[in-house]
Design an enzyme around this catalytic site. Structure first.
Site, PDB file in Angstrom:
ATOM      1  CE1 TYR A 113     -31.257 -13.420  16.628  1.00 19.59           C
ATOM      2  CE2 TYR A 113     -32.735 -13.628  14.752  1.00 19.59           C
ATOM      3  CZ  TYR A 113     -32.518 -13.679  16.115  1.00 19.59           C
ATOM      4  OH  TYR A 113     -33.549 -13.987  16.957  1.00 19.59           O
ATOM      5  CD1 TRP A 115     -34.256 -17.878  16.272  1.00 19.31           C
ATOM      6  CD2 TRP A 115     -35.338 -19.664  17.108  1.00 19.31           C
ATOM      7  NE1 TRP A 115     -34.893 -17.490  17.428  1.00 19.31           N
ATOM      8  CE2 TRP A 115     -35.568 -18.560  17.964  1.00 19.31           C
ATOM      9  CE3 TRP A 115     -35.919 -20.879  17.424  1.00 19.31           C
ATOM     10  CZ2 TRP A 115     -36.349 -18.650  19.118  1.00 19.31           C
ATOM     11  CZ3 TRP A 115     -36.695 -20.958  18.573  1.00 19.31           C
ATOM     12  CH2 TRP A 115     -36.902 -19.859  19.406  1.00 19.31           C
TER      13      TRP A 115
HETATM   14  N1  LIG Z   1     -42.124  -8.731  10.400  1.00 15.15           N
HETATM   15  C1  LIG Z   1     -41.574  -9.465  11.358  1.00 15.15           C
HETATM   16  N2  LIG Z   1     -40.348  -9.954  11.173  1.00 15.15           N
HETATM   17  C2  LIG Z   1     -39.770 -10.708  12.133  1.00 15.15           C
HETATM   18  C3  LIG Z   1     -40.448 -10.977  13.336  1.00 15.15           C
HETATM   19  C4  LIG Z   1     -41.737 -10.425  13.520  1.00 15.15           C
HETATM   20  O1  LIG Z   1     -42.380 -10.596  14.584  1.00 15.15           O
HETATM   21  N3  LIG Z   1     -42.276  -9.694  12.501  1.00 15.15           N
HETATM   22  N4  LIG Z   1     -39.860 -11.762  14.290  1.00 15.15           N
HETATM   23  C5  LIG Z   1     -38.419 -11.797  14.305  1.00 15.15           C
HETATM   24  C6  LIG Z   1     -37.914 -12.826  15.190  1.00 15.15           C
HETATM   25  S1  LIG Z   1     -38.520 -12.806  16.787  1.00 15.15           S
HETATM   26  C7  LIG Z   1     -36.984 -13.732  14.806  1.00 15.15           C
HETATM   27  S2  LIG Z   1     -36.294 -14.754  15.990  1.00 15.15           S
HETATM   28  C8  LIG Z   1     -36.496 -13.821  13.424  1.00 15.15           C
HETATM   29  C9  LIG Z   1     -36.241 -15.246  12.964  1.00 15.15           C
HETATM   30  O2  LIG Z   1     -35.415 -15.242  11.871  1.00 15.15           O
HETATM   31  P1  LIG Z   1     -34.480 -16.496  11.507  1.00 15.15           P
HETATM   32  O3  LIG Z   1     -33.967 -17.134  12.750  1.00 15.15           O
HETATM   33  O4  LIG Z   1     -33.473 -16.051  10.518  1.00 15.15           O
HETATM   34  O5  LIG Z   1     -35.540 -17.466  10.815  1.00 15.15           O
HETATM   35  P2  LIG Z   1     -35.460 -19.016  10.490  1.00 15.15           P
HETATM   36  O6  LIG Z   1     -36.452 -19.261   9.417  1.00 15.15           O
HETATM   37  O7  LIG Z   1     -35.630 -19.810  11.753  1.00 15.15           O
HETATM   38  O8  LIG Z   1     -34.015 -19.199   9.906  1.00 15.15           O
HETATM   39  C10 LIG Z   1     -33.173 -20.218  10.289  1.00 15.15           C
HETATM   40  C11 LIG Z   1     -32.394 -20.733   9.106  1.00 15.15           C
HETATM   41  O9  LIG Z   1     -31.528 -21.758   9.580  1.00 15.15           O
HETATM   42  C12 LIG Z   1     -31.575 -22.855   8.667  1.00 15.15           C
HETATM   43  N5  LIG Z   1     -31.187 -24.063   9.401  1.00 15.15           N
HETATM   44  C13 LIG Z   1     -31.964 -24.924  10.079  1.00 15.15           C
HETATM   45  N6  LIG Z   1     -31.228 -25.909  10.605  1.00 15.15           N
HETATM   46  C14 LIG Z   1     -29.939 -25.661  10.259  1.00 15.15           C
HETATM   47  C15 LIG Z   1     -28.701 -26.318  10.514  1.00 15.15           C
HETATM   48  O10 LIG Z   1     -28.639 -27.336  11.181  1.00 15.15           O
HETATM   49  N7  LIG Z   1     -27.558 -25.743  10.000  1.00 15.15           N
HETATM   50  C16 LIG Z   1     -27.595 -24.596   9.271  1.00 15.15           C
HETATM   51  N8  LIG Z   1     -26.437 -24.118   8.806  1.00 15.15           N
HETATM   52  N9  LIG Z   1     -28.766 -23.975   9.001  1.00 15.15           N
HETATM   53  C17 LIG Z   1     -29.908 -24.488   9.502  1.00 15.15           C
HETATM   54  C18 LIG Z   1     -32.987 -22.864   8.156  1.00 15.15           C
HETATM   55  O11 LIG Z   1     -33.078 -23.575   6.926  1.00 15.15           O
HETATM   56  C19 LIG Z   1     -33.267 -21.356   8.026  1.00 15.15           C
HETATM   57  O12 LIG Z   1     -32.885 -20.889   6.771  1.00 15.15           O
HETATM   58  O13 LIG Z   1     -37.446 -13.194  12.555  1.00 15.15           O
HETATM   59  C20 LIG Z   1     -37.745 -11.857  12.943  1.00 15.15           C
HETATM   60  N10 LIG Z   1     -38.530 -11.212  11.911  1.00 15.15           N
HETATM   61  N1  LIG Z   2     -45.328 -21.382  16.040  1.00 15.66           N
HETATM   62  C1  LIG Z   2     -44.327 -20.526  16.229  1.00 15.66           C
HETATM   63  N2  LIG Z   2     -44.004 -20.140  17.478  1.00 15.66           N
HETATM   64  C2  LIG Z   2     -43.011 -19.233  17.660  1.00 15.66           C
HETATM   65  C3  LIG Z   2     -42.242 -18.734  16.587  1.00 15.66           C
HETATM   66  C4  LIG Z   2     -42.614 -19.159  15.285  1.00 15.66           C
HETATM   67  O1  LIG Z   2     -42.027 -18.734  14.278  1.00 15.66           O
HETATM   68  N3  LIG Z   2     -43.649 -20.044  15.141  1.00 15.66           N
HETATM   69  N4  LIG Z   2     -41.203 -17.863  16.819  1.00 15.66           N
HETATM   70  C5  LIG Z   2     -40.652 -17.819  18.176  1.00 15.66           C
HETATM   71  C6  LIG Z   2     -39.841 -16.644  18.410  1.00 15.66           C
HETATM   72  S1  LIG Z   2     -38.296 -16.598  17.738  1.00 15.66           S
HETATM   73  C7  LIG Z   2     -40.216 -15.618  19.198  1.00 15.66           C
HETATM   74  S2  LIG Z   2     -39.158 -14.346  19.527  1.00 15.66           S
HETATM   75  C8  LIG Z   2     -41.518 -15.603  19.832  1.00 15.66           C
HETATM   76  C9  LIG Z   2     -42.187 -14.236  19.738  1.00 15.66           C
HETATM   77  O2  LIG Z   2     -43.219 -14.183  20.636  1.00 15.66           O
HETATM   78  P1  LIG Z   2     -44.181 -12.927  20.623  1.00 15.66           P
HETATM   79  O3  LIG Z   2     -43.416 -11.703  20.405  1.00 15.66           O
HETATM   80  O4  LIG Z   2     -45.009 -13.022  21.850  1.00 15.66           O
HETATM   81  O5  LIG Z   2     -45.070 -13.302  19.351  1.00 15.66           O
HETATM   82  P2  LIG Z   2     -45.831 -12.487  18.203  1.00 15.66           P
HETATM   83  O6  LIG Z   2     -46.577 -13.560  17.486  1.00 15.66           O
HETATM   84  O7  LIG Z   2     -44.912 -11.642  17.421  1.00 15.66           O
HETATM   85  O8  LIG Z   2     -46.818 -11.538  18.964  1.00 15.66           O
HETATM   86  C10 LIG Z   2     -47.779 -12.008  19.893  1.00 15.66           C
HETATM   87  C11 LIG Z   2     -49.025 -11.185  19.786  1.00 15.66           C
HETATM   88  O9  LIG Z   2     -48.776  -9.850  20.188  1.00 15.66           O
HETATM   89  C12 LIG Z   2     -49.826  -9.060  19.665  1.00 15.66           C
HETATM   90  N5  LIG Z   2     -49.350  -7.704  19.414  1.00 15.66           N
HETATM   91  C13 LIG Z   2     -48.616  -7.243  18.374  1.00 15.66           C
HETATM   92  N6  LIG Z   2     -48.416  -5.914  18.498  1.00 15.66           N
HETATM   93  C14 LIG Z   2     -49.033  -5.548  19.652  1.00 15.66           C
HETATM   94  C15 LIG Z   2     -49.190  -4.315  20.345  1.00 15.66           C
HETATM   95  O10 LIG Z   2     -48.695  -3.268  19.938  1.00 15.66           O
HETATM   96  N7  LIG Z   2     -49.896  -4.334  21.516  1.00 15.66           N
HETATM   97  C16 LIG Z   2     -50.446  -5.464  22.019  1.00 15.66           C
HETATM   98  N8  LIG Z   2     -51.089  -5.392  23.174  1.00 15.66           N
HETATM   99  N9  LIG Z   2     -50.336  -6.640  21.367  1.00 15.66           N
HETATM  100  C17 LIG Z   2     -49.623  -6.673  20.216  1.00 15.66           C
HETATM  101  C18 LIG Z   2     -50.272  -9.711  18.364  1.00 15.66           C
HETATM  102  O11 LIG Z   2     -51.685  -9.816  18.319  1.00 15.66           O
HETATM  103  C19 LIG Z   2     -49.566 -11.042  18.373  1.00 15.66           C
HETATM  104  O12 LIG Z   2     -50.416 -12.110  18.035  1.00 15.66           O
HETATM  105  O13 LIG Z   2     -42.371 -16.580  19.236  1.00 15.66           O
HETATM  106  C20 LIG Z   2     -41.752 -17.859  19.208  1.00 15.66           C
HETATM  107  N10 LIG Z   2     -42.735 -18.840  18.919  1.00 15.66           N
HETATM  108 MO   LIG Z   3     -37.464 -14.515  17.927  1.00 13.42          MO
END
Ligand SMILES: Nc1nc2c(c(=O)[nH]1)N[C@H]1C(S)=C(S)[C@@H](COP(=O)(O)OP(=O)(O)OC[C@H]3O[C@@H](n4cnc5c(=O)[nH]c(N)nc54)[C@H](O)[C@@H]3O)O[C@H]1N2
Ligand SMILES: Nc1nc2c(c(=O)[nH]1)N[C@H]1C(S)=C(S)[C@@H](COP(=O)(O)OP(=O)(O)OC[C@H]3O[C@@H](n4cnc5c(=O)[nH]c(N)nc54)[C@H](O)[C@@H]3O)O[C@H]1N2
Ligand SMILES: [Mo]
Length: 769
Positions: A113, A115
């Site tokens: 998993y 990005w």
């Molecule tokens: N506590 C908490 N944890 C969360 C979340 C949260 O809301 N709260 N959100 C979750 C969510 S929504 C997500 S999507 C995940 C994200 O989790 P990840 O998708 O695992 O996070 P990234 O840091 O985007 O990791 C991407 C990796 O790909 C590498 N990479 C970039 N470009 C390339 C490339 O061209 N080739 C290769 N081989 N590697 C590359 C980067 O260096 C990096 O190490 O985290 C989750 N974790």
């Molecule tokens: N700049 C930036 N943008 C991103 C990403 C990033 O790493 N950096 N990651 C991307 C990815 S992979 C994803 S999946 C999306 C995730 O998108 P979201 O899931 O929408 O993003 P979050 O920042 O986890 O949460 C948004 C807001 O939800 C509120 N929240 C948390 N828990 C609760 C709750 O129980 N109730 C209510 N009402 N609100 C709550 C928090 O205040 C938080 O700021 O973001 C994407 N966009």
């Molecule tokens: Mo995500």
């Protein structure tokens, strides 16, 4: 005289032009068609910084010596030995063959998993899966960390995950028709910066401006006031985290109590509504779900809840729910309860009415979406059907052979001997990292393919240095994009780094399937092939003319056929029989026969309030609810050390925002170094005091590069996943519960200067691993 080359490129956070002088990046300019470019584009110069990069294939010394018999506890502690690419290919192919023959392909875990880059050709995990599908397959994963509980419950109740995948009512239509907009979570330019397949134009703010112009009444239900820009002028309802289901049910209950529900819509378009309405009336548990009931749980005002319930039916009302709400214990419920509430108002399928999920969570959700074929390299057919729910990685590694449930089925965790991760960072994304660390010692071999010395790469046996997207040619664009974007190579690969395609081609050749892997095409051959497939599809199905490949490549972008002004379920509403949904009843499921039969206590047969494992309604006075949301200045852990990310740090580390009243009570001053801790772990952060965070809540973004000091268990970088809870959302959805987490917070008693120095040294020493 120098000539500056202008190189079109794209990342998850937008398209841009890289200015290159020789092999040096001297500037980054935003895409001309982007009304709101992301500051993160300026961070990409960090990719060219060799200090952060893995520069040659590396093997952990203990593994090199003892191979599969080595001690997994050496991971992250032992030195790495550089090897040649030939040797690396032979080691990796050798491990794939060994594990496949000795244990079967299900013992190769390649869910991988992450990005990675937004490039659709050098897409690391797709190429990994393509390679392994040619040699017998692998164990993969289903759903994502972004959304898992959500799509599982929507597939069951709406017959599709379209409503959370970016195909619900589009924002252009909401901006024109909605009168009352209730935002659960966020509609935030912070998260809308990014999109999984890259993004051409960031349009959220344009739609929000129109909403303001039309004087739509906007209510923001969130613990964090900044989840909508200040200028939208929303009413802020500072809800207790994880209690939205109770608010939604209370609103629906009030509507039903007043007899103002749309009985006709419920009868024509929904199944099981009797069961749902009986629950709202409290017929079985003696607790009517009304404003007073809901106020007590959510910490909101009962009078206002009752008032809003009237407005929801009296005006054209739209409910939006961020993905964050389902990234929590019982995360199926807020998604289902919002659907129940919208059904009760009878506004589903009307322009500007009903419910939609994930607006602003990604930049493409709610934007005009691609109806044509988006470019993607094929992963090929799967020879075996073995998977885990994405967030059950630690459970799988700790419990081989044990059963798990998913969508009503019972399956078995495979015995994963080999783990291959390309383009993801589990030491960033997974909850309860200390529990993951124990599980991480179990596999015989762990291979990580990444450009950077991430925490995960540091804990691998074999590290393969991938090039970053600016070192190769690619293209971007997905089903939520309005463009396909060219990603031209800007600089030569650093050190011995190779493109993901070249790495997997090398491994495939070693495994004897090189030709089947490449299909005889090279990089540019593939880009042309993938682009032409989209172009032909657009012409055939929509009569939409896209430029030929040469012109696309030269200009750097091509528009694709899109759907605008979309109203989700409009036809269904008109004629439910002719447009039956793919659910158990063909209708919207508000009372589920399947779930009744399954009898899960953590996902009942109707939307229900079920207490989460950790929340403010059941905690000690000195605990706060941790919201670990997405970081503003970077994407997850990517480019953590670069300029846009550093701009949001304070005193060199992550900021934790908390309410001034809580801070006062806990003896914390603005700018203090604080320690956040619970029974799972501890980390440091810099306290920022604010009144924009609800009392009882602390907000620490994700993505800090894990930097534990010695064996103390303290992460000094501020990675919230040393604190978060690793439990499934429910037996049905098995999603991650990241947003369900209580912590203690206190001023840091240790030597702040020392912790700061250790952190800086750790960053500087990355290249010396
Ligand atoms: N506590 C908490 N944890 C969360 C979340 C949260 O809301 N709260 N959100 C979750 C969510 S929504 C997500 S999507 C995940 C994200 O989790 P990840 O998708 O695992 O996070 P990234 O840091 O985007 O990791 C991407 C990796 O790909 C590498 N990479 C970039 N470009 C390339 C490339 O061209 N080739 C290769 N081989 N590697 C590359 C980067 O260096 C990096 O190490 O985290 C989750 N974790
Ligand atoms: N700049 C930036 N943008 C991103 C990403 C990033 O790493 N950096 N990651 C991307 C990815 S992979 C994803 S999946 C999306 C995730 O998108 P979201 O899931 O929408 O993003 P979050 O920042 O986890 O949460 C948004 C807001 O939800 C509120 N929240 C948390 N828990 C609760 C709750 O129980 N109730 C209510 N009402 N609100 C709550 C928090 O205040 C938080 O700021 O973001 C994407 N966009
Ligand atoms: Mo995500």
């Amino acid at each position: 005289m120098t000539t500056i080359r202008r190189v079109p490129h794209c990342s998850h956070w937008g398209a841009y032009t890289i200015l290159v002088d020789g092999d040096r990046i001297v500037g980054v300019e935003p895409f001309e068609h982007d009304p709101a470019p992301s500051p993160i584009i300026q961070s990409i110069t960090e990719w060219a910084n060799p200090e952060r990069r893995v520069l040659q294939p590396m093997v952990r010394s203990g593994w090199l010596e003892k191979r599969e018999a080595s001690d997994g506890r050496g991971r992250g502690n032992e030195k790495f030995v550089p090897v040649s690419w030939d040797e690396a290919f032979s080691l990796v192919a050798g491990e794939i063959s060994r594990v496949s023959q000795a244990y079967g392909n299900a013992s190769i875990f390649a869910g991988s998993y992450g990005w990675t880059s937004c490039g659709r050709f050098h897409h690391a995990s797709s190429l990994l899966k393509r390679t392994l599908n040619l040699v017998g397959g692998f164990t993969g994963h289903v759903d994502t960390y972004s959304i898992a509980a959500g799509p599982v419950i929507l597939r069951h109740t709406l017959g599709s995950e379209a409503a959370c995948g970016g195909q619900a009512n589009t924002l252009d239509s909401i901006a024109e028709h909605t009168e009352t907009l209730v935002v659960f979570g966020a509609l935030s330019p912070r998260t809308a910066q990014t999109e999984a397949g890259g993004i051409g134009s960031h349009s959220l703010e344009t739609h929000l401006r129109r909403i303001v112009e039309r004087k739509v009444r906007v209510i923001l239900v969130s613990p964090l006031k900044d989840d909508l820009p200040e200028w939208v002028g929303a009413e802020w309802w500072p809800i207790r985290p994880n209690t939205d289901t109770a608010l939604m049910l209370g609103l629906a209950g009030e509507i039903v109590k007043a007899g103002r529900h749309d009985a006709d819509f419920l009868a024509r378009c929904c199944s099981g509504s009797d069961e749902f309405l009986a629950y709202l009336k409290g017929e079985n548990d003696g607790a009517p779900k009304d404003a007073a009931w809901s106020a007590k749980i959510s910490g909101l005002d009962a009078y206002k809840i009752a008032e809003l319930s009237r407005i929801l039916v009296a005006t054209r009302s739209m409910i939006t729910v961020s993905w964050s709400l389902q990234r929590a214990h019982h995360g199926e419920q807020p998604f289902w309860a919002a659907l129940g509430l919208a059904a009760v108002t009878g506004q589903i399928g009307l322009p500007g009415g009903g419910v939609g999920y994930g607006y602003g969570s990604l930049g493409g959700v709610g934007a005009p979406y691609n109806i044509g074929k988006s470019p993607a390299i094929s992963q090929l057919a799967k020879p075996i059907d073995s998977f885990i729910p994405v967030a059950r990685i630690t459970d799988m590694l700790l419990n081989p052979g044990k059963p798990f449930t998913y969508q009503g089925e019972t399956r078995t965790y495979p015995d994963a001997r080999l783990v291959y991760w390309a383009g993801g960072n589990p030491y960033h994304h997974h909850q309860d990292i200390n529990r993951l660390s124990e599980a991480w010692t179990r596999p015989e071999t762990i291979i990580v393919q990444d450009p950077m010395w991430t925490a995960t790469a540091q804990r691998a046996d074999i590290v393969l240095p991938a090039s970053t997207s600016i070192e190769r040619n690619d293209l971007a664009g997905n089903r939520r994009s309005d463009f396909i974007l060219a990603m031209h190579k800007a600089i030569e690969p650093l050190g011995e780094a190779r493109s993901d395609f070249d790495i997997f081609h090398g491994i495939a050749q070693e495994l004897g399937v090189g030709d089947a892997f490449s299909e005889g095409r090279d990089e540019m051959g593939w880009l042309r092939y993938l682009y032409d497939a989209s172009r032909e599809d657009a012409a055939e199905r929509f009569g939409f003319e896209m430029p030929d490949f040469e012109s696309f490549w030269e200009t750097g972008y091509a528009r694709v056929p899109v759907k605008t002004h979309h109203t989700y379920l409009a036809e269904y509403r008109e004629d439910p029989a002719a447009n039956a949904l793919a659910t158990e009843s063909g209708r919207i499921v508000l009372g589920s026969e399947t779930l009744a039969r399954l009898g899960y206590q953590d996902c009942l047969s109707h939307p229900a309030w079920i207490e989460p494992a950790e929340w403010l309604g059941n905690c000690s006075p000195d605990e706060l609810h941790l919201v670990s949301h997405q970081p503003e200045g970077r994407l997850h852990s990517q480019l953590e050390t670069a300029v846009a990310s550093r701009a949001h740090k304070r005193n060199g580390r992550e900021q934790a925002k908390l309410n001034s009243r809580d801070a006062g009570r806990l003896g914390i001053a603005d700018g203090d170094t604080i320690r956040l801790w619970n029974e799972r772990g501890a980390c440091l952060a810099t306290a920022t005091l604010t009144d924009a965070v609800r009392t009882g809540v602390i907000v620490l973004p994700t993505g800090a590069w894990l930097t534990p000091v010695g064996n103390s268990g303290l992460d000094i970088a501020g990675n919230p996943n040393v604190l978060t809870l690793d439990v499934p959302t429910s037996s049905f959805g098995q999603g991650c519960s990241a947003h369900t987490c209580l912590v203690h917070v206190e001023p840091y008693g240790g030597d702040v200067e020392d912790a700061h120095r250790t952190y800086q040294n750790a960053l500087e020493a990355l290249d010396a691993v």
